[in-house]
Scaffold this active site. Structure first.
Site, PDB file in Angstrom:
ATOM      1  N   ASP A   1       2.946  -4.667   8.074  1.00 30.21           N
ATOM      2  CA  ASP A   1       1.744  -3.851   7.951  1.00 30.21           C
ATOM      3  C   ASP A   1       0.569  -4.814   8.079  1.00 30.21           C
ATOM      4  OD1 ASP A   1      -0.520  -2.657   6.965  1.00 30.21           O
ATOM      5  OD2 ASP A   1       0.437  -1.752   5.226  1.00 30.21           O
TER       6      ASP A   1
ATOM      7  N   HIS B   1       0.874  -1.180   0.000  1.00 30.73           N
ATOM      8  CA  HIS B   1       0.000   0.000   0.000  1.00 30.73           C
ATOM      9  C   HIS B   1       0.914   1.235   0.000  1.00 30.73           C
ATOM     10  CE1 HIS B   1      -2.821   2.923   1.769  1.00 30.73           C
ATOM     11  NE2 HIS B   1      -3.799   2.110   1.450  1.00 30.73           N
TER      12      HIS B   1
ATOM     13  N   CYS C   1      -4.702   2.369  -3.721  1.00 32.95           N
ATOM     14  CA  CYS C   1      -3.456   2.883  -3.118  1.00 32.95           C
ATOM     15  C   CYS C   1      -2.293   1.916  -3.340  1.00 32.95           C
ATOM     16  CB  CYS C   1      -3.608   3.178  -1.631  1.00 32.95           C
ATOM     17  SG  CYS C   1      -4.759   4.500  -1.299  1.00 32.95           S
TER      18      CYS C   1
ATOM     19  N   LYS D   1     -10.640  -0.614  10.413  1.00 37.81           N
ATOM     20  CA  LYS D   1     -10.832  -1.831   9.613  1.00 37.81           C
ATOM     21  C   LYS D   1     -11.134  -3.011  10.525  1.00 37.81           C
ATOM     22  CE  LYS D   1      -7.428  -0.304   6.194  1.00 37.81           C
ATOM     23  NZ  LYS D   1      -8.115   0.123   4.989  1.00 37.81           N
TER      24      LYS D   1
ATOM     25  N   GLN E   1      -4.625  -5.289   6.884  1.00 37.64           N
ATOM     26  CA  GLN E   1      -5.611  -6.230   6.320  1.00 37.64           C
ATOM     27  C   GLN E   1      -5.566  -7.588   7.007  1.00 37.64           C
ATOM     28  OE1 GLN E   1      -7.947  -5.311   4.377  1.00 37.64           O
ATOM     29  NE2 GLN E   1      -7.151  -3.338   3.687  1.00 37.64           N
TER      30      GLN E   1
HETATM   31  N1  PMP Z   1      -1.811  -0.767   4.599  1.00 40.58           N
HETATM   32  C1  PMP Z   1      -2.751  -1.510   4.040  1.00 40.58           C
HETATM   33  C2  PMP Z   1      -2.413  -2.896   3.562  1.00 40.58           C
HETATM   34  C3  PMP Z   1      -4.052  -1.005   3.902  1.00 40.58           C
HETATM   35  O1  PMP Z   1      -4.994  -1.744   3.326  1.00 40.58           O
HETATM   36  C4  PMP Z   1      -4.332   0.296   4.375  1.00 40.58           C
HETATM   37  C5  PMP Z   1      -5.718   0.898   4.223  1.00 40.58           C
HETATM   38  N2  PMP Z   1      -6.290   0.730   2.965  1.00 40.58           N
HETATM   39  C6  PMP Z   1      -3.305   1.019   4.971  1.00 40.58           C
HETATM   40  C7  PMP Z   1      -2.061   0.464   5.066  1.00 40.58           C
HETATM   41  C8  PMP Z   1      -3.547   2.397   5.502  1.00 40.58           C
HETATM   42  O2  PMP Z   1      -4.408   2.339   6.586  1.00 40.58           O
HETATM   43  P1  PMP Z   1      -5.013   3.675   7.204  1.00 40.58           P
HETATM   44  O3  PMP Z   1      -5.535   4.491   6.061  1.00 40.58           O
HETATM   45  O4  PMP Z   1      -6.095   3.179   8.107  1.00 40.58           O
HETATM   46  O5  PMP Z   1      -3.909   4.354   7.936  1.00 40.58           O
END
Ligand code: PMP
Length: 414
Positions: A208, A131, A372, A234, A211
């Site tokens: 990270d 991401h 993203c 999430k 997910q």
């Molecule tokens: N890493 C991953 C794998 C994600 O899916 C996301 C959210 N789509 C993020 C980081 C960023 O998370 P947040 O916007 O809640 O900070």
């Protein structure tokens, strides 16, 4: 694809669980909402909504500073929440830092670890499926320090090329930062192996877990992760809260992130001394309500059981994958052997946004676009995908309706 189908059915009491989520009763364009955008954010159960109200009607006060009743109550609940989250991850409470979310947790490590340990010519390893939140902070660090960003390649199925990864680990590598589960491909990465290989060379690893945390049981000790992060929103909790787990041995070595209240021991104009971790990394008034409520959300998912959640979601994944594979011209992007409960796909000659809009007209919420992960879209040479991501409150009936609606949309767009 290689997802093994399991026989277990009715693993969780779906009817009663769906009643816990009032928003699932929403009607969209005259149709009952089908919410398949759980990877973007999850819906919130009644217990979480109740806990938000309870906090503001019974507890609201600032933490760590007051001597009065409410302040003590808020502080106790806030620190109890930290303990609940620590226990959930098999960590110690002082290893849990409250952040705004995964993004801030990664930025914190890039900033503080980068400041302490990264110098010119050093290397940071990320993967091709990250991401943007796990790319850009490292790029910014590399620019500041004149360090080099290395990228673990993936195969067409969307799995890391582990042999290449092994070769990339070198005396110059300062940190490996990879996603536990890909938000676009669904791939569940071999976290323990990634960490063990890096540790063989004394290289720390950040996972990270944005997910992963909503779907899998996470044991940071078993993983031996140095840093692990996830987002509350999430994980059935509110937005604006997230967790950074850091091994005590790392957190005690890192300089502060931001300056302000809470993170200090003593301030004079000549010199300021800093608090111990985790407060050293929590400058300013934290998101007290959401921290407390995140612990409630974790209690809620633990009542259902993450194993049951994972089993039901796997059934949904297998079922939906089979149905989607029958659609002519549809290509699933991300066919790893070990996959979480989301499916990205592209349909020949049709832009994903058009599909998303026509699904919305039929009450179905999916995500379309690059999610993203623009470098990943470049790898597959596509502008974006349609992504259906499932949570434990989703049903097989919803998948049937979704497949019908998708066929209708494709028919209209062809
Ligand atoms: N890493 C991953 C794998 C994600 O899916 C996301 C959210 N789509 C993020 C980081 C960023 O998370 P947040 O916007 O809640 O900070």
């Amino acid at each position: 694809m290689g997802i093994p189908a399991t026989k277990a059915k009715n693993i969780i009491d779906l009817e009663s669980i769906r009643k816990d989520f009032p928003i699932l009763q929403t009607m969209v364009h005259g149709q009952p909402l089908i919410y398949f955008d759980n990877a973007a954010t999850s819906q919130k159960p009644e217990e979480v909504l109740k806990a938000i109200r309870e906090y503001y009607t019974e507890t609201n006060s600032n933490v760590h500073r007051g001597i009065h009743y409410l302040s003590n109550k808020a502080t106790t609940q806030f620190e109890e929440a930290r303990k609940t989250i620590a226990a959930h991850l098999n960590a110690a409470p002082e290893e849990i830092v409250f952040t705004r979310g995964t993004t801030e947790a990664i930025n914190l490590v890039a900033s503080c670890y980068g400041e302490a340990f990264v110098k010119k010519g050093d290397e940071i390893i990320v993967s091709a499926m990250e991401h943007h939140s796990n790319i850009v902070p490292w790029q910014m660090l590399c620019e500041r320090r004149k360090a080099v960003l290395k990228v673990i390649p993936i195969n067409r199925e969307g799995e890391l090329k582990m042999e290449e990864y092994k070769k990339m680990l070198s005396p110059k590598t300062r940190l490996v930062a990879v996603t536990h589960v890909s938000n676009t491909l669904g791939t569940i990465n071999p976290a323990e192996e990634i960490i063990a290989l890096a540790h063989d060379k004394d290289i720390p690893v950040l996972l990270d877990g944005a997910q992963a945390a909503p779907h899998l049981s996470i044991d940071v000790k078993k993983l031996d992760a140095d840093f692990y992060c996830f987002s509350g929103h999430k994980t059935y909790a509110p937005t604006g809260i997230g967790i950074l787990y850091g091994k005590k041995e790392w957190l005690t070595q890192l300089p502060p992130y931001q300056g302000g209240g809470e993170m200090i021991k003593e301030v004079t104009f000549e010199k300021t001394t800093y608090n111990e971790s985790p407060l050293r990394f929590e400058a300013g008034t934290p998101n007290i309500e959401a921290s407390i409520v995140l612990a409630q959300a974790i209690n809620y998912i633990n009542k259902i059981g993450l194993e049951n959640i994972a089993a039901h979601e796997h059934e949904l994944l297998v079922y939906a994958t089979g149905k989607l594979q029958e659609i002519k011209g549809l290509q699933i992007i991300g066919t790893a052997k070990n996959k979480g409960s989301l499916i990205s796909f592209a349909v020949d000659g049709i832009h994903p946004t058009d599909i998303g809009m026509l699904l919305d007209q039929q009450g179905i919420a999916v995500r379309t676009g690059h999610h993203c992960t623009q470098p990943l879209m470049n790898f597959y040479r596509i502008p974006g995908t349609v992504r259906a991501s499932f949570a434990f409150y989703n049903t097989f009936g919803e998948i049937d309706f979704f497949v019908k609606a998708l066929n209708k949309a494709i028919g209209m767009l062809k």
